[in-house]
Design an enzyme around this catalytic site. Structure first.
Site, PDB file in Angstrom:
ATOM      1  N   HIS A  67       0.828  -1.205   0.000  1.00 15.69           N
ATOM      2  CA  HIS A  67       0.000   0.000   0.000  1.00 15.69           C
ATOM      3  C   HIS A  67       0.867   1.261   0.000  1.00 15.69           C
ATOM      4  O   HIS A  67       0.587   2.237  -0.688  1.00 15.69           O
ATOM      5  CB  HIS A  67      -0.926  -0.042   1.227  1.00 15.69           C
ATOM      6  CG  HIS A  67      -1.702   1.220   1.451  1.00 15.69           C
ATOM      7  ND1 HIS A  67      -1.344   2.132   2.414  1.00 15.69           N
ATOM      8  CD2 HIS A  67      -2.793   1.718   0.834  1.00 15.69           C
ATOM      9  CE1 HIS A  67      -2.194   3.134   2.378  1.00 15.69           C
ATOM     10  NE2 HIS A  67      -3.087   2.925   1.435  1.00 15.69           N
ATOM     11  N   GLU A  70       2.209   1.838  -3.375  1.00 14.66           N
ATOM     12  CA  GLU A  70       1.152   2.409  -4.244  1.00 14.66           C
ATOM     13  C   GLU A  70       1.124   3.936  -4.116  1.00 14.66           C
ATOM     14  O   GLU A  70       1.118   4.667  -5.102  1.00 14.66           O
ATOM     15  CB  GLU A  70      -0.206   1.808  -3.861  1.00 14.66           C
ATOM     16  CG  GLU A  70      -1.401   2.437  -4.549  1.00 14.66           C
ATOM     17  CD  GLU A  70      -2.526   2.743  -3.560  1.00 14.66           C
ATOM     18  OE1 GLU A  70      -2.923   3.918  -3.474  1.00 14.66           O
ATOM     19  OE2 GLU A  70      -2.997   1.826  -2.856  1.00 14.66           O
ATOM     20  N   HIS A  71       1.138   4.413  -2.873  1.00 17.28           N
ATOM     21  CA  HIS A  71       1.128   5.874  -2.659  1.00 17.28           C
ATOM     22  C   HIS A  71       2.345   6.522  -3.321  1.00 17.28           C
ATOM     23  O   HIS A  71       2.239   7.555  -3.972  1.00 17.28           O
ATOM     24  CB  HIS A  71       1.188   6.179  -1.155  1.00 17.28           C
ATOM     25  CG  HIS A  71      -0.165   6.275  -0.521  1.00 17.28           C
ATOM     26  ND1 HIS A  71      -0.599   7.409   0.108  1.00 17.28           N
ATOM     27  CD2 HIS A  71      -1.174   5.385  -0.412  1.00 17.28           C
ATOM     28  CE1 HIS A  71      -1.807   7.202   0.592  1.00 17.28           C
ATOM     29  NE2 HIS A  71      -2.180   5.988   0.292  1.00 17.28           N
ATOM     30  N   GLU A 142      -4.353   7.897   7.365  1.00 17.38           N
ATOM     31  CA  GLU A 142      -5.261   6.942   6.703  1.00 17.38           C
ATOM     32  C   GLU A 142      -5.518   5.760   7.648  1.00 17.38           C
ATOM     33  O   GLU A 142      -6.642   5.292   7.808  1.00 17.38           O
ATOM     34  CB  GLU A 142      -4.638   6.469   5.383  1.00 17.38           C
ATOM     35  CG  GLU A 142      -5.606   5.665   4.532  1.00 17.38           C
ATOM     36  CD  GLU A 142      -5.026   5.233   3.179  1.00 17.38           C
ATOM     37  OE1 GLU A 142      -3.867   5.597   2.881  1.00 17.38           O
ATOM     38  OE2 GLU A 142      -5.737   4.538   2.439  1.00 17.38           O
TER      39      GLU A 142
END
Lengths: 422, 424
Positions: A67, A70-71, A142
């Site tokens: 994740h 991905e960012h 997040e």
């Protein structure tokens, strides 16, 4: 390059190409549509935490790395991808799940310009200590946001109680502590292992020209052959860790997830998935006797749902919702499973459920986004899209009935989020 | 996109969006009533109870079974607040007849079912059946409680309550738990009659062809009611401005602080207010927006920080999830970015990106039936029934100066903060 055209009896068709470098490309033309959608994905998600790098050394990475990557992939040396998409007007995004990371855009105009941006930024990693530090704050928030989401917590509490060692039990975004261990080197190692053409797929649907998309893809995907990443999945013990897990949060009504762990040495095949989904709809769908009973007794409402989760080495069937009495819902579900086990499947209901599933597949064709999601799923799970419709049409109640044995109480976990006491 | 408005009878019309691009057809009945603090829970329950059973479909399991047989026809219902009105929506979406395996007429059977459910409820002696009522009341209460459990939604709802403390708009779209509990079979039946007598009705059809005879059937059914004083949907009162900013802080057992800010904007009633759309999008729309690039990307203060515009009521909100100690810093930066728009201190590329982004998104709306349905249902206040493409053309002509002027007319009204317990 291997190119194939797949046609369905109701007019829809798509082209699938496997390029020489191993990348799989799906294109479905929708000339009447105003928009197009494209998705560039890798079979790399939160569960891929142990693998061997290109030199053959074993690498173990912290939870949340896929994740985090991905960012960070949105940033390249020559600026971030969002600013490039802003020139063309597309709406771009990305997501990471248990078994995949996908980068996507939807647009009305300038498809080919957007497509070039997509293919190019995903192939241009640029990670520095400075940009990684900056991202810790954003992702930290997040994670905090998910910490406050009871629906998210109740699922991960269940997975934690269900799995001894399989990484599916870890939060997709990781924890504040785990992401603090991520360095530029970690990200490059993961990128080099998983972001190679043979581990990736591209899905395109909308107002596009198939041949032009194929040619562009061939030109823009970097040449590479033969590399296949080796993953190590921990051996998962049989049985579950705990049958009941509870937490208190600031909620108004208890929230539950009731799951059945499946023995799963490899990914479930298409036919098995179709059968399980048909079984679940017949067992607990809104026209089932169980649903009627639970509703009449006031035990479930609008939020009641069920799902099959299936990944490499981990599969489970879950029922979820909000209820004043989750324990009662659990009992009723188990009772109905026993009932079906003894008396078989109601054939009339089963035939109606098949109609519904068939209709849903037709309906999905109306959404360019949904089609790309479906292509991605078929690629990862290893089937062709229209095979699903054939499977739905051909499967019998007797075949589906056999899957009732997957729902065993000794492999189940009930996870509940209860309201705080005042 | 070719779309047509047909008047059905007094207070009822049809918007027909003819399109050949889909495998499915969608029709929705949109009833508009003024927000009513006392009766909102009753009205809001109507779409749900009416689509769960009916006089000719007495059992909800049986109704769901029939929907499955109709290839998973999707019967949908919702209750939404639009300006000072409540929109009660009931609709059905079905796959086209050409896909039926046994040549059944799926769409006409589904539309007939929908019409029958709306006009022939399962009721006796002018009262809804107790069992159905109990079921739907419980579901409504669950959905109210569920929204309160999700803290992002909770914080956004609390901001509205506080900002509109002396305005009908503070009414919750489904009412309160207490109000739902108080609904009786008789009161609900009377609400149903009221809806069919007084609500303005807009039927949206997004399909390749109109369901045969639909307008006559609806007219015939509406004529059974004494239609009078039908809702005039043009009277929303804009959000009142405050001399002093209102500040509310609440503590709860949460991990992350939620900051929600409410602003007044100057909107023109009955117009598209394209300038406001551009201003709000530049402020906190996509990833090119000033809030995203500064508050999130440059300052790393949050994961989300986004603006949302409610044109018909003349306000805008900004919401963000933050660490409590960063709340002040985030608020200051949000206001700073707004004043930069007012000063014209934003680059031309970003401005152009915003225009392109909005126009492109409007174009993609044409590929979703539910998006088109929502588009035409929400345009009830706007005098010109423009299509998404036509509004995109208008967006193109918005200038930087207009956007700056709109931003200078924005005024902070209320700040709501939900903070973890134990924080200062």
């Amino acid at each position: 390059m291997k190119k194939q055209l797949f046609e369905s009896p109701f007019g829809a068709e798509y082209t699938k190409c496997v390029l020489d470098n191993g990348l799989t490309l799906y294109v479905m033309e929708k000339p009447q549509f105003s928009s197009s959608y494209a998705m560039f994905g890798t079979k790399y998600g939160s569960i891929d935490m142990n693998f061997s790098d290109r030199e053959g050394n074993r690498v173990d990475i912290p939870a949340g790395t896929a994740h985090f990557l991905e960012h960070k992939l949105f940033e390249s040396e020559d600026g971030d991808a969002f600013s490039k998409f802003s020139v063309t007007g597309a709406s771009a995004n990305a997501f990471t799940s248990f078994d995949r990371t996908c980068y996507l855009f939807s647009c009305g105009d300038n498809f080919y310009d957007n497509y070039e941006i997509l293919l190019s930024f995903v192939q241009s990693p640029y990670f520095t200590t400075e940009t990684i530090n900056k991202e810790q704050g954003i992702i930290g928030q997040e994670i905090r946001m998910y910490d406050d989401s009871p629906g998210w917590r109740v699922l991960f509490n269940m997975l934690h109680a269900m799995y001894y060692s399989h990484p599916v039990k870890n939060d997709i975004a990781g924890t504040t502590e785990s992401i603090a261990q991520i360095t530029a080197d970690t990200l490059y190692k993961c990128y080099n292992a998983f972001y190679n053409p043979s581990n990736m797929f591209v899905c395109v649907c909308g107002n596009v020209d198939t041949n032009r998309v194929i040619e562009m893809t061939k030109d823009l995907i970097k040449a590479e052959t033969g590399y296949k990443v080796e993953r190590f999945m921990p051996v998962e013990s049989e049985g579950v860790k705990e049958h009941l897990v509870e937490e208190k949060m600031s909620v108004m009504l208890p929230i539950f997830t009731f799951g059945f762990k499946q023995k799963c040495d490899e990914r479930l095949k298409l036919k098995s998935k179709v059968c399980i989904n048909l079984l679940l709809e017949t067992l607990a769908g809104d026209s089932s006797p169980l649903y009627a009973r639970l509703t009449k007794a006031g035990l479930i409402g609008e939020s009641f749902d069920f799902e099959l989760m299936s990944y490499e080495g981990a599969a489970c069937i879950i029922f979820e919702g909000e209820s004043e009495k989750p324990e009662e819902v659990r009992k009723e579900i188990l009772k109905e499973i026993e009932n079906i086990r003894e008396n078989g499947i109601d054939k009339r209901l089963f035939s109606a459920v098949k109609c519904r599933f068939f209709g849903e597949e037709i309906r999905k064709l109306d959404s360019v986004e949904e089609m790309c999601m479906q292509f991605a799923e078929s690629n990862i799970a290893g089937y062709e899209l229209f095979d699903k419709i054939s499977a739905i049409k051909s499967v019998s109640a007797n075949e589906v009935f056999r899957y009732i044995d997957l729902l065993r109480e000794d492999n189940s976990v009930l996870s509940v989020i209860k309201p705080l006491e005042e | 996109m070719p779309e047509r408005i047909n008047e059905i009878c007094y207070g009822a019309e049809e918007v027909f969006v003819k399109t050949d691009r889909f495998n499915t057809s969608e029709i929705s009945f949109n009833f508009y009533l003024p927000l009513d603090r006392e009766r909102v829970a009753e009205f809001a329950l109507l779409p749900f109870i009416l689509t769960s059973c009916g006089k000719n479909y007495p059992d909800f399991s049986r109704l769901n079974f029939m929907l499955s047989k109709l290839y998973g026809a999707d019967l949908f219902a919702s209750s939404e607040k639009i300006g000072d009105y409540l929109l009660l929506k009931m609709g059905v979406s079905t796959i086209d007849d050409r896909f039926a395996l046994d040549k059944e007429s799926i769409s006409s059977m589904s539309v007939d079912m929908l019409v029958d459910l709306i006009f022939n409820p399962k009721a006796e002696n002018d009262s809804f059946c107790a069992e159905d009522l109990a079921r739907e009341k419980r579901r409504a209460i669950e959905s109210i409680k569920s929204e309160m459990s999700e803290k992002r939604i909770y914080a956004a709802t609390r901001l509205i309550e506080e900002m509109f403390d002396d305005d009908i708009y503070s009414v919750k779209k489904c009412g309160t738990v207490k109000q739902v509990e108080a609904i009786t079979g008789e009161s609900l039946y009377s609400a149903w009659e009221y809806m069919l007598t007084h609500a303005f009705l807009r039927i949206n059809v997004v399909a390749s062809k109109e369901p045969a005879g639909i307008l006559d059937v609806v007219k015939e059914n509406l004529e059974k009611f004494e239609r009078k004083n039908v809702t005039d949907c043009s009277k929303t009162t804009p959000a009142r401005r405050r001399a002093l900013v209102k500040r509310v802080e609440e503590k709860m057992d949460v991990a992350q602080g939620k900051l929600v800010m409410g602003f007044n904007v100057t909107s023109n009633q009955g117009e598209d207010n394209t300038v406001l759309s551009v201003m709000a999008n530049l402020f906190g729309g996509g990833p090119y927006s000033l809030l995203f690039t500064n508050v999130r990307e440059k300052m790393s203060l949050c994961y989300y920080c986004a603006a949302s515009l409610v044109k018909e009521k003349g306000f805008m909100t900004v919401s963000s999830g933050i660490e409590p100690q960063n709340a002040e810093k985030a608020e200051k930066e949000i206001l700073n970015q707004l004043s930069k728009i007012g000063d014209g201190d934003f680059d031309d590329d970003t401005f152009k990106a915003v225009i392109r982004g909005i126009c492109d998104s409007l174009k993609t709306l044409n590929d979703s039936q539910s998006a088109l349905d929502t588009w035409y249902a929400n345009r009830i206040f706007i005098r010109q029934n423009y299509s998404p493409d036509e509004v995109a053309d208008k967006i193109q002509s918005v200038t930087r100066e207009e956007v700056s002027r709109a931003a200078r007319n924005v005024a902070l009204n209320t700040v709501y903060m939900l903070m973890p317990k134990g924080e200062k």
